[in-house]
Design a protein around this motif. Structure first.
Motif, PDB file in Angstrom:
ATOM      1  N   GLU A  92       0.821  -1.219   0.000  1.00 31.37           N
ATOM      2  CA  GLU A  92       0.000   0.000   0.000  1.00 31.37           C
ATOM      3  C   GLU A  92       0.856   1.270   0.000  1.00 31.37           C
ATOM      4  OE1 GLU A  92      -0.465  -2.634   1.844  1.00 31.37           O
ATOM      5  OE2 GLU A  92      -2.578  -3.200   1.850  1.00 31.37           O
ATOM      6  N   LEU A  95       1.287   2.832  -3.358  1.00 33.72           N
ATOM      7  CA  LEU A  95       0.156   3.632  -3.835  1.00 33.72           C
ATOM      8  C   LEU A  95       0.254   5.055  -3.284  1.00 33.72           C
ATOM      9  CD1 LEU A  95      -2.186   2.786  -5.537  1.00 33.72           C
ATOM     10  CD2 LEU A  95      -3.453   2.170  -3.485  1.00 33.72           C
ATOM     11  N   LEU A  96       0.531   5.132  -2.002  1.00 39.11           N
ATOM     12  CA  LEU A  96       0.660   6.449  -1.367  1.00 39.11           C
ATOM     13  C   LEU A  96       1.858   7.203  -1.942  1.00 39.11           C
ATOM     14  CD1 LEU A  96      -1.510   5.276   0.458  1.00 39.11           C
ATOM     15  CD2 LEU A  96      -0.316   6.230   2.413  1.00 39.11           C
ATOM     16  N   ARG A  99       0.885   8.589  -5.332  1.00 37.73           N
ATOM     17  CA  ARG A  99      -0.025   9.731  -5.199  1.00 37.73           C
ATOM     18  C   ARG A  99       0.753  10.980  -4.796  1.00 37.73           C
ATOM     19  NH1 ARG A  99      -4.674   6.416  -1.746  1.00 37.73           N
ATOM     20  NH2 ARG A  99      -5.519   5.247  -3.512  1.00 37.73           N
ATOM     21  N   ARG A 109     -14.443   9.693  -7.877  1.00 38.08           N
ATOM     22  CA  ARG A 109     -15.094   8.376  -7.909  1.00 38.08           C
ATOM     23  C   ARG A 109     -16.566   8.552  -8.289  1.00 38.08           C
ATOM     24  NH1 ARG A 109     -11.945   5.074  -3.006  1.00 38.08           N
ATOM     25  NH2 ARG A 109      -9.950   5.324  -4.036  1.00 38.08           N
ATOM     26  N   ARG A 137     -12.391  13.095  -3.522  1.00 40.97           N
ATOM     27  CA  ARG A 137     -11.650  12.815  -2.294  1.00 40.97           C
ATOM     28  C   ARG A 137     -10.275  13.477  -2.374  1.00 40.97           C
ATOM     29  NH1 ARG A 137      -9.037   6.778  -1.262  1.00 40.97           N
ATOM     30  NH2 ARG A 137      -7.798   7.332   0.567  1.00 40.97           N
ATOM     31  N   TYR A 144      -3.606  10.430   5.915  1.00 44.58           N
ATOM     32  CA  TYR A 144      -2.773   9.433   5.224  1.00 44.58           C
ATOM     33  C   TYR A 144      -1.298   9.836   5.205  1.00 44.58           C
ATOM     34  CZ  TYR A 144      -6.378   6.401   3.300  1.00 44.58           C
ATOM     35  OH  TYR A 144      -7.377   5.481   3.147  1.00 44.58           O
ATOM     36  N   ASP A 249     -12.089   7.907   1.714  1.00 42.11           N
ATOM     37  CA  ASP A 249     -11.818   6.475   1.619  1.00 42.11           C
ATOM     38  C   ASP A 249     -13.007   5.691   2.160  1.00 42.11           C
ATOM     39  OD1 ASP A 249     -10.215   4.125   1.200  1.00 42.11           O
ATOM     40  OD2 ASP A 249      -9.986   4.032   3.385  1.00 42.11           O
ATOM     41  N   GLU A 278      -7.861   3.906 -11.805  1.00 46.42           N
ATOM     42  CA  GLU A 278      -7.769   2.708 -10.965  1.00 46.42           C
ATOM     43  C   GLU A 278      -9.179   2.296 -10.522  1.00 46.42           C
ATOM     44  OE1 GLU A 278      -5.863   1.937  -6.504  1.00 46.42           O
ATOM     45  OE2 GLU A 278      -5.879   3.907  -7.365  1.00 46.42           O
TER      46      GLU A 278
END
Ligand code: IPM
Ligand code: MG
Length: 371
Positions: A92, A95-96, A99, A109, A137, A144, A249, A278
């Protein structure tokens, strides 16, 4: 009609990621062939797959490949195999890292109930009629990206997660959401916890100030607990929801479930680097290797990419209407099946969509798709 050359970084990742991403990539290739575009698809390792191959979840070659691409298509990361790793070494974290490094601060989304899937929503039918909204978002800040740490004193463990937002961080994502609302039904719901959190007080103040720049957009503010309830009670009230990283999230998984399956929802992450597309379903380790994954979220990522990143609307519609037709004919992956469905696996569903795309080309000829 302009013929385009675009480089697309493919990051299949873990779990069902490769299955749905290669399926989606085949549609992009069909699209290139049909419309005369050159889509160069270049694959890079990410997440657990990258840990296994390169010893790190976000290898430098992957980051460089993404920075050099026109758009990125990502599957999912994570799985039980890597769960015991420390937070900053887990899949994970890739991914962060992406970003943050690409400064993808706005994650979009779309939550839309497909007409032929209205009966599979967990909501009562009269509530499902108009589920059609977007969640924006914040994606590059907040909880995060605060410091996460543990300490232990006299045998007592304590954990810390910092949450910070600057005015500028709120402003840029809020402007993105206002622009989305302007292009839709002009209603923006900003979700926060301004009765408790300082970051939310700043969030609300900033959104209120920006509202003056968007006079056509009506703005309401909801606390996140109330928003969660309203999503279930009356989802038709929403047009664009703007919220922070953590709240987004949580709310987006709940909202996705209203449409019948989290497998149906694509997403776009937007910012200064190349946009990243994604599906939001995650790696779904229990489905791996069974040809049971729902490819629709990933497929809709390709149409979202074509439309939002490349401005190719006809191409996007070509794919979306093929998905619509296949669903209307009753074909479903197991997660969205009901008693009247013809249940098919991921690979067959994709084959049906591709066949439908080709069939619609034949119907359109000799005029083609306006190309
Ligand atoms: C999402 C996912 C990720 C997140 C995980 C996989 C780190 O849940 O994109 O919603 O929490 O952002
Ligand atoms: Mg999530």
């Amino acid at each position: 009609m302009e013929r385009m050359t675009k480089t697309i970084a493919l990051l299949p990742g873990d779990g069902i990621g490769p299955e749905v991403i290669f399926a989606a990539a085949s549609l992009l290739e069909d699209c290139g062939t049909e419309f005369g575009h050159r889509f160069e698809l270049v694959e890079f390792p990410l997440g657990g797959a990258a840990i296994d191959r390169c010893g790190t979840p976000l290898p430098p070659e992957t980051l460089e490949g993404c920075l050099a691409a026109d758009a990125i298509l990502l599957g999912a990361v994570g799985g039980p195999r890597w769960d015991a790793l420390p937070l900053d070494k887990r899949p994970e974290s890739a991914l962060l890292g992406l970003r943050k490094k690409l400064d993808l601060y706005a994650n979009l989304r779309p939550i839309c109930l497909h007409e032929s899937l209205s009966t599979i929503s967990p909501l009562k039918l009269e509530r499902t009629r108009k589920i059609d909204f977007e969640i924006v978002r914040e994606l590059a800040g907040g909880l995060y990206f605060g410091t996460h740490r543990m300490e232990s004193e006299n045998g007592v463990e304590r954990a810390f997660d910092d949450i910070t937002y600057s005015t500028a961080e709120v402003e840029r994502v809020a402007r993105f959401a206002f622009a989305r609302a302007e292009a839709r039904s002009k209603r923006l719901t900003s979700v926060d916890k301004a009765n408790i959190l300082a970051t939310s007080v700043l969030w609300r103040k900033t959104v209120e100030r920006l509202a003056a720049d968007y006079p056509e957009v009506s703005v309401q503010h909801l606390y996140v607990d109330n928003a969660a309830m309203q999503l279930v009670l009356a989802p038709e009230q929403f047009d664009v929801i703007l919220t922070s990283n953590m709240f987004g999230d949580i709310l987006s998984d709940g909202a996705a479930a209203l449409t019948g399956s989290i497998g149906l929802i694509p997403s776009m992450s937007w910012g200064f680097g190349p946009p990243l597309f994604e599906p939001i379903h995650g790696s779904a380790p229990t489905l791996v290797g069974q040809d049971r994954a729902c490819p629709i979220g990933a497929i809709l990522c390709t149409s979202m990419m074509l439309r939002q990143a490349f401005g190719l609307s006809a191409e996007a519609e070509w794919i979306e209407s093929a998905v619509d037709h296949v669903l209307a004919r009753g074909y479903r992956t197991p997660d969205i099946a009901d008693v009247n469905s013809s249940v098919v696996g991921c690979s067959e569903f994709v084959a049906l969509v591709r066949a439908e795309m080709q069939a619609s080309v034949k119907q359109q000829e000799p005029y083609g798709w306006g190309v």
